[in-house]
Design a protein around this motif. Structure first.
Motif, PDB file in Angstrom:
ATOM      1  N   VAL A 180       0.804  -1.192  -0.235  1.00  0.00           N
ATOM      2  CA  VAL A 180       0.042   0.177  -0.022  1.00  0.00           C
ATOM      3  C   VAL A 180       0.797   1.240  -0.022  1.00  0.00           C
ATOM      4  N   LEU A 181       2.048   1.405   0.842  1.00  0.00           N
ATOM      5  CA  LEU A 181       2.973   2.233   0.975  1.00  0.00           C
ATOM      6  C   LEU A 181       3.592   2.680  -0.691  1.00  0.00           C
ATOM      7  N   ALA A 182       3.791   1.578  -1.140  1.00  0.00           N
ATOM      8  CA  ALA A 182       4.603   1.882  -2.593  1.00  0.00           C
ATOM      9  C   ALA A 182       3.577   2.180  -3.498  1.00  0.00           C
ATOM     10  N   LEU A 183       2.343   1.858  -3.289  1.00  0.00           N
ATOM     11  CA  LEU A 183       1.123   2.412  -4.414  1.00  0.00           C
ATOM     12  C   LEU A 183       0.985   3.887  -3.959  1.00  0.00           C
ATOM     13  N   VAL A 184       1.005   4.333  -2.758  1.00  0.00           N
ATOM     14  CA  VAL A 184       0.583   5.593  -2.213  1.00  0.00           C
ATOM     15  C   VAL A 184       1.876   6.654  -2.707  1.00  0.00           C
ATOM     16  N   PHE A 185       3.040   6.133  -2.782  1.00  0.00           N
ATOM     17  CA  PHE A 185       4.225   6.803  -3.366  1.00  0.00           C
ATOM     18  C   PHE A 185       4.317   7.063  -4.695  1.00  0.00           C
ATOM     19  N   GLY A 186       3.881   5.955  -5.293  1.00  0.00           N
ATOM     20  CA  GLY A 186       3.661   6.180  -6.782  1.00  0.00           C
ATOM     21  C   GLY A 186       2.616   7.063  -7.492  1.00  0.00           C
ATOM     22  N   ALA A 187       1.516   7.218  -6.741  1.00  0.00           N
ATOM     23  CA  ALA A 187       0.353   8.030  -7.077  1.00  0.00           C
ATOM     24  C   ALA A 187       0.782   9.346  -6.688  1.00  0.00           C
ATOM     25  N   VAL A 188       1.558   9.574  -5.414  1.00  0.00           N
ATOM     26  CA  VAL A 188       1.742  10.977  -5.026  1.00  0.00           C
ATOM     27  C   VAL A 188       3.223  11.398  -6.036  1.00  0.00           C
ATOM     28  N   ASP A 189       3.987  10.575  -6.272  1.00  0.00           N
ATOM     29  CA  ASP A 189       5.021  10.718  -7.189  1.00  0.00           C
ATOM     30  C   ASP A 189       4.496  11.441  -8.447  1.00  0.00           C
ATOM     31  N   ALA A 190       3.356  11.039  -9.159  1.00  0.00           N
ATOM     32  CA  ALA A 190       2.701  11.570 -10.327  1.00  0.00           C
ATOM     33  C   ALA A 190       2.281  12.918 -10.025  1.00  0.00           C
ATOM     34  N   VAL A 191       2.163  13.515  -9.149  1.00  0.00           N
ATOM     35  CA  VAL A 191       1.785  14.975  -8.807  1.00  0.00           C
ATOM     36  C   VAL A 191       3.170  15.743  -8.558  1.00  0.00           C
ATOM     37  N   PHE A 192       3.946  14.783  -7.727  1.00  0.00           N
ATOM     38  CA  PHE A 192       5.117  15.711  -6.970  1.00  0.00           C
ATOM     39  C   PHE A 192       5.997  15.916  -7.996  1.00  0.00           C
ATOM     40  N   VAL A 193       6.447  15.248  -8.956  1.00  0.00           N
ATOM     41  CA  VAL A 193       7.410  15.415 -10.071  1.00  0.00           C
ATOM     42  C   VAL A 193       6.947  16.430 -10.931  1.00  0.00           C
ATOM     43  N   PRO A 194       5.738  16.599 -11.586  1.00  0.00           N
ATOM     44  CA  PRO A 194       5.438  17.927 -12.483  1.00  0.00           C
ATOM     45  C   PRO A 194       5.636  18.948 -11.396  1.00  0.00           C
ATOM     46  N   ALA A 195       5.126  18.968 -10.355  1.00  0.00           N
ATOM     47  CA  ALA A 195       4.968  20.403  -9.320  1.00  0.00           C
ATOM     48  C   ALA A 195       6.587  20.643  -9.223  1.00  0.00           C
ATOM     49  N   VAL A 196       7.477  19.735  -8.739  1.00  0.00           N
ATOM     50  CA  VAL A 196       8.882  20.255  -8.710  1.00  0.00           C
ATOM     51  C   VAL A 196       9.676  20.774  -9.891  1.00  0.00           C
ATOM     52  N   GLY A 197       9.154  20.360 -11.108  1.00  0.00           N
ATOM     53  CA  GLY A 197       9.573  20.839 -12.467  1.00  0.00           C
ATOM     54  C   GLY A 197       9.028  22.252 -12.336  1.00  0.00           C
ATOM     55  N   ALA A 198       7.822  22.519 -12.054  1.00  0.00           N
ATOM     56  CA  ALA A 198       7.115  23.820 -12.520  1.00  0.00           C
ATOM     57  C   ALA A 198       7.630  24.834 -11.471  1.00  0.00           C
ATOM     58  N   LEU A 199       8.264  24.703 -10.436  1.00  0.00           N
ATOM     59  CA  LEU A 199       8.393  25.646  -9.408  1.00  0.00           C
ATOM     60  C   LEU A 199       9.670  26.469  -9.620  1.00  0.00           C
ATOM     61  N   PRO A 200      10.687  26.037 -10.290  1.00  0.00           N
ATOM     62  CA  PRO A 200      11.853  27.016 -10.271  1.00  0.00           C
ATOM     63  C   PRO A 200      11.630  28.416 -11.114  1.00  0.00           C
ATOM     64  N   ALA A 201      10.434  28.483 -12.248  1.00  0.00           N
ATOM     65  CA  ALA A 201      10.279  29.387 -12.694  1.00  0.00           C
ATOM     66  C   ALA A 201       9.429  30.355 -12.160  1.00  0.00           C
ATOM     67  N   ARG A 202       8.747  29.993 -10.767  1.00  0.00           N
ATOM     68  CA  ARG A 202       8.055  30.686 -10.094  1.00  0.00           C
ATOM     69  C   ARG A 202       8.978  31.419  -8.723  1.00  0.00           C
ATOM     70  N   ILE A 203      10.254  30.908  -8.780  1.00  0.00           N
ATOM     71  CA  ILE A 203      10.933  31.408  -7.589  1.00  0.00           C
ATOM     72  C   ILE A 203      12.173  32.347  -8.029  1.00  0.00           C
ATOM     73  N   THR A 204      12.490  32.386  -9.337  1.00  0.00           N
ATOM     74  CA  THR A 204      13.677  33.091  -9.902  1.00  0.00           C
ATOM     75  C   THR A 204      13.398  33.450 -11.251  1.00  0.00           C
ATOM     76  N   GLY A 205      14.430  34.371 -11.651  1.00  0.00           N
ATOM     77  CA  GLY A 205      14.186  35.021 -12.954  1.00  0.00           C
ATOM     78  C   GLY A 205      14.473  33.972 -14.244  1.00  0.00           C
TER      79      GLY A 205
END
Length: 421
Positions: free
Chosen positions: A117-142
């Motif tokens: 169950v924990l592995a499934l939760v991590f996989g599902a959370v990674d599916a939203v975590f990874v795109p969000a991490v990639g989208a953050l730099p443009a919001r915090i620097t020039g």
């Protein structure tokens, strides 16, 4: 918390490595990734101790399917709700899930089901975590600092990899899987206050077009996904860049995730020899990230990425031809340098070519192959090695990887792509 999150990021005139806002984000990212490293050690140890090797393998691979299935939707969520909010929520869910399993293992012996169950939760959370991490730099620097931030992020990831696995081993040795899971949860929890203190620049299109009709949220989300995919397909740089990244990942994952173990066993290098080869690769990748972090910008970015991919593909083929571990370490260092440089430059091009309002979806598409689909090819790679041997299969993988460099050289807009000054 909300006031801190909506405060605009200050205009950055100096380099990113002197920007406290960027450094807080990098600290949160490194802590979260180190927690991931501890988590994987704890999960593998607990699965091996609790079930059969086949069952342990199923638990370890359980996160791949939800990650692959949900990744594109995760990109839509990151763009619609804001990447900072999504990253905070993702880390909070991961922290709670890991600590819950730690407590369960400490109190009882529940078997494999909570690990699955924990592995499934991590996989599902990674599916939203990874795109969000990639989208953050443009919001915090020039924009001019995005390439440097990409290099700094690479360094933070390498640091987390180096620190996470040993900490996981120490946790297991000190108190078993329960202690290691607890340590992973604490490291992930450490990222939360840092993320809450990060200030971002809100974009007008963050929430997408208004639609108040009943049931419109699902329809709007689908429309956002289709719009993002259409925007990537029509972009003169992003479309071929996605193909380059996909080919590179498909050619790289097999040799360095499965092939290296098989190669070490075949050549008699042993576990220590394989560790040295991996250390050589990690050193090369870290040097590439350091170069981009220090320089901040590399001229002729498209050409640099293409030639780095081609050079790395030749080195991947050469890795299976050398008998000695010393030569293999040297070649792996070169592969790491080439792959790290091409990966960092391609990531910086993604950051600078994509509209920030679409970066979650752009990151989701670019990550879908590397994190969702490429791992599923590892059994196929192992079967091919069993049928034809390491040398021809490594060469085929190298050719596949090299095709990405060929695409980058053949597509004029990508070949001439530059990072902003």
């Amino acid at each position: 918390m909300t006031a801190t999150g909506t405060a605009p990021a200050p205009a950055t005139t100096g380099p990113a490595h002197r920007d406290g806002n960027v450094l807080r984000w990098l600290g949160a990212y490194a802590s979260s990734m180190a927690g991931d490293g501890v988590y994987y050690v704890a999960l593998s140890w607990a699965a091996v101790q609790t079930g059969s090797p086949a069952q342990a393998g199923m638990v370890m691979s359980a996160s791949a399917l939800p990650r692959a299935v949900l990744m594109l939707g995760g990109g839509v969520i990151a763009d619609r709700w804001g990447p900072r909010r999504v990253v905070i929520g993702s880390d909070a869910v991961r922290c709670a899930a890991v600590l819950a399993v730690a407590g369960l293992l400490f109190l009882t012996s529940p078997g494999l089901w909570p690990l699955a169950v924990l592995a499934l939760v991590f996989g599902a959370v990674d599916a939203v975590f990874v795109p969000a991490v990639g989208a953050l730099p443009a919001r915090i620097t020039g924009t001019a600092q995005l390439a440097r931030v990409q290099g700094m992020r690479g360094l933070a990831y390498r640091f987390a990899v180096i620190v996470g696995a040993p900490l996981g081993g120490i946790g297991v040795a000190a108190g078993g899987a329960a202690a290691a899971f607890g340590l992973a949860g604490l490291l992930i929890a450490l990222s939360l206050p840092l993320l809450i203190s990060v200030r971002i620049r809100e974009l007008p299109s963050d929430d997408g077009p208004a639609d108040s009709s009943p049931g419109s949220r699902g329809t709007t989300a689908w429309r956002h996904l289709v719009t993002g995919l259409r925007r990537i397909r029509r972009h003169r740089v992003l479309a071929p860049l996605m193909l380059v990244i996909a080919l590179g990942d498909l050619g790289f994952v097999g040799p360095f995730n499965v092939g290296l173990t098989l190669l070490a066993d075949e050549r008699g290098w042993g576990a220590s020899g394989m560790g040295w080869v991996l250390a050589g690769f990690g050193t090369g990748a870290a040097l590439a990230s350091l170069l981009l972090a220090v320089r901040g910008r590399l001229p002729h970015a498209g050409r640099v990425a293409a030639h780095a991919i081609l050079a790395g593909s030749v080195a991947i083929a050469a890795l299976a031809q050398v008998p000695g571990v010393v030569a293999a370490v040297g070649i792996a260092l070169f592969v790491g340098l080439s792959a790290g440089l091409s990966g960092a430059v391609c990531g910086a091009l993604l950051q600078t070519q994509a509209d920030p309002a679409y970066l979650g979806r752009v990151t989701a598409v670019s990550s879908l192959v590397s994190l969702g689909l490429a791992p599923l090819t590892m059994p196929l790679f192992a079967a091919a090695v069993g049928a034809w041997g390491t040398r021809p299969v490594f060469v085929v993988s190298a050719v596949l990887c090299g095709l990405g460099g060929g695409v980058a050289l053949c597509v004029k807009d990508l070949r001439r792509a530059e990072l902003p000054r």
